[in-house]
Scaffold this active site. Structure first.
Site, short mmCIF file in Angstrom:
data_model
loop_
_atom_site.label_atom_id
_atom_site.label_comp_id
_atom_site.label_asym_id
_atom_site.label_seq_id
_atom_site.Cartn_x
_atom_site.Cartn_y
_atom_site.Cartn_z
N GLY A 147 0.87 -1.16 0.00
CA GLY A 147 0.00 0.00 0.00
C GLY A 147 0.91 1.22 0.00
O GLY A 147 2.12 1.09 0.09
N CYS A 148 0.33 2.38 -0.08
CA CYS A 148 1.12 3.60 -0.05
C CYS A 148 1.76 3.76 1.33
O CYS A 148 2.83 4.31 1.48
CB CYS A 148 0.22 4.78 -0.32
SG CYS A 148 0.80 5.83 -1.63
N GLN A 149 1.09 3.32 2.35
CA GLN A 149 1.51 3.60 3.72
C GLN A 149 1.91 2.36 4.49
O GLN A 149 2.92 2.33 5.14
CB GLN A 149 0.37 4.29 4.48
CG GLN A 149 -0.13 5.50 3.75
CD GLN A 149 -0.84 6.45 4.67
OE1 GLN A 149 -0.92 6.23 5.87
NE2 GLN A 149 -1.34 7.53 4.13
N ARG A 160 -5.27 2.81 -2.23
CA ARG A 160 -3.83 3.04 -2.37
C ARG A 160 -3.10 3.02 -1.04
O ARG A 160 -1.92 2.76 -0.97
CB ARG A 160 -3.56 4.38 -3.06
CG ARG A 160 -3.72 4.29 -4.55
CD ARG A 160 -3.43 5.63 -5.19
NE ARG A 160 -2.04 6.02 -5.03
CZ ARG A 160 -1.62 7.27 -5.01
NH1 ARG A 160 -2.48 8.24 -5.13
NH2 ARG A 160 -0.35 7.55 -4.88
N SER A 161 -3.82 3.35 0.04
CA SER A 161 -3.07 3.60 1.26
C SER A 161 -2.76 2.37 2.09
O SER A 161 -1.71 2.28 2.68
CB SER A 161 -3.79 4.65 2.11
OG SER A 161 -5.01 4.15 2.55
#
Lengths: 142, 425
Positions: free
Chosen positions: A50-52, A117-118
């Site tokens: 994920g993005c995070q 996305r996160s």
């Protein structure tokens, strides 16, 4: 228990909480109780970025049932991951491929699946279903 | 709920009363979104480095445009087209004075900072850079000021060099000087770091780059809402910024470029507006600034952007900067009391960006649990992965303050962080 019975049980577990704090404390507890994925399975192949936060997913067949093990480096995502594993692991590939997951929305946690996305959670769910489809095809071909 | 009724926690009341010439309660009333209730709590919006909220007059300008004079601009001969064209070009003039450009045609409307940087890399870069030439960026660049140069370097066989930073998040200027050679053809550096808040000494960077004959682009996405920008005083060749970070609409930015450079550059996109004459054999291009504005532009947002700039200038940039610096100081002191919290980015000159990590707690968990309390911060790598690698972290939590934020809201953040720690402890 069927996939839907497990989902319904989770929904009724969460009905006990009317405050966000107790709800998230429960998710954090689930994360703490969830067995960590062995380091050997935390491979590039099993990672869902994920993005995070990162999520790892390992799948294997055991007597015609598809099983999942997973982990995350963020604790709330880990708690949510444990719920997805609880619901989907240990069923046939067909059941997993065709499962309709409604519990996250009913519990009021759907925003975590929407944050594509996160946190890697939506990608993990997609991957779990993809394993279901793949193993289903494999058993048909054999 | 009125701003005054925000719960006063008062851990740090000794420094709570900041002197400001701005009437913050009245400013808050200008921003309708601040009345939103999130998860049962009044919104505390600390994600201003990502985008700022919009004052009522910008929203009114947007609907006013669509209600009264929506028309495609330039070339139209009817009343609405003339009115829309005049409003559109008025914003260009306004933008010219906002950054103190010498000519209004040096202001090119773009989709945003990213678009402006890509424009320069794709046109100036492709035309004027060749194999073996060097491009310098810094460790603290946003991906938007890394990737376009990497793409260019890959295509042209150029070499990308990176200015290192120290542990506080300041550029190592000695190292920068060592990187500069006669092979350096372009320097593209951020004015203010989105992840750290560092204000870079760009005037010195520009002078030193010019001394070796290199051109300079400044990524001004984070700077333009906090202090006065004077492109002539800075001497930069290009300056890119986004209006949505200056209380204006999304999807709109400007690229400032020196006139002779813009004239020497080939067009970026082909289409309507950017042409002088088209035949199937050959097309001649329009003059500046239209050469770089192919297609129907984002008219409504351009028109409304003027009102955002007016709003900022009415409050006064130095008043805004003074007030925001007070918020940053207050927040920096307040978070320092939290055990295990480490601030990432301790540069001497900073804008109101507070990035931090907490021992043993993933930044995403901080973000999720603050969100439950109605507090919006940004967590993650902030599109600066190489910078995160420099600090050996995967991300931070970032609270960034704007003129409508208050010390009372910072107290809520501190209270929220204590709750996060308690829940995850």
């Amino acid at each position: 228990m069927t996939i839907n019975e497990i989902q319904d049980e989770l929904i009724s577990d969460f009905e006990l909480f009317d405050e966000w704090e107790s709800k998230y404390e429960y998710i954090i507890d689930l994360a703490k109780q969830f067995p960590p994925l062995e380091e050997q399975y935390k491979t590039e192949e099993n990672i869902i970025k994920g993005c995070q936060s990162r999520v790892w997913l390992n799948a294997y067949m055991e007597s015609d049932l598809l099983k999942f093990e997973a982990d995350s480096d963020a604790i709330i995502v880990r708690g949510l991951v444990s719920m997805l594993v609880k619901v989907l692991s240990g069923h046939t590939p067909e059941e997993i491929a065709s499962a309709d997951l409604y519990f996250m929305e009913r519990i009021g946690l759907h925003q975590h699946l929407a944050q594509t996305r996160s946190n890697g959670l939506a990608a993990m769910l997609k991957q779990m279903k993809a394993y279901g489809i793949a193993y289903q095809a494999k058993s048909v071909n054999q | 709920m009125s701003p005054n009724s925000i719960i006063w926690v008062g851990y740090f009341s000794k420094i709570a009363l900041m002197k400001t010439s701005l009437d913050i309660a009245s400013i808050r009333n200008d921003f309708p979104i601040l009345n939103e209730v999130i998860n049962g709590k009044q919104l505390v919006y600390f994600d201003n480095a990502a985008t700022t909220q919009k004052p009522r007059l910008v929203l009114d300008a947007l609907s006013g445009y669509y209600e009264h004079y929506n028309a495609n601009i330039h070339r139209g001969i009817h009343h609405l087209a003339e009115k829309a064209t005049a409003a559109f070009e008025q914003t260009r003039k306004r933008m010219q004075s906002f950054v103190n450009a010498e000519f209004s045609e040096e202001i090119i409307f773009t989709y945003g900072t990213t678009d402006g940087i890509n424009l320069v890399a794709s046109t100036y870069g492709r035309k004027f850079l060749k194999e073996g030439d060097e491009v310098i960026i810094s460790t603290m660049e946003h991906h938007s000021n890394i990737v376009p140069w990497q793409m260019l370097c890959e295509e042209k066989g150029c070499i990308l060099k990176v200015i290192p930073i120290d542990d506080n998040g300041d550029l190592l200027m000695d190292e920068y000087e060592k990187l500069l050679t006669e092979r350096t053809k372009f320097v593209s550096v951020v004015h203010v770091s989105n992840s750290l808040g560092t204000i870079n000494p760009i005037k010195e960077i520009i002078e030193k780059a010019h001394a070796v004959g290199a051109k300079v682009l400044i990524d001004g996405a984070q700077a333009s809402s906090h202090f006065h920008i004077d492109v002539q005083d800075l001497g930069c060749d290009f300056y890119a910024l986004s209006l949505h970070k200056i209380y204006g609409p999304t999807g709109l930015g400007i690229l400032y470029g020196k006139k002779d450079l813009l004239n020497a550059m080939p067009p970026y996109r082909g289409g309507g507006e950017m042409i002088k004459e088209v035949t199937f054999e050959k097309t001649t291009y329009n003059e500046l600034p239209y050469k770089f504005e192919a297609g129907t532009p984002n008219i409504a947002d351009v028109v409304a952007a003027k009102y955002a700039l007016d709003y900022v200038d009415t409050l006064g940039k130095s008043n805004i900067a003074t007030y925001e610096n007070g918020l940053l100081k207050y927040a920096t002191e307040a978070v320092s009391e939290i055990e295990g919290l480490k601030i990432i980015g301790k540069a001497k000159n900073k804008v109101s960006v507070l990035s931090f990590v907490i021992d043993g707690i993933h930044h995403q968990d901080i973000g999720v649990l603050l969100d439950q309390q109605g507090i919006a911060v940004r967590t993650g790598h902030h599109c600066t992965q190489p910078l995160m690698n420099r600090f050996n972290i995967t991300g931070t939590s970032r609270a960034s303050f704007a003129v409508y934020n208050t010390t009372e809201e910072i107290d809520l953040l501190i209270k929220g962080l204590h709750k996060v720690k308690r829940m995850l402890g």
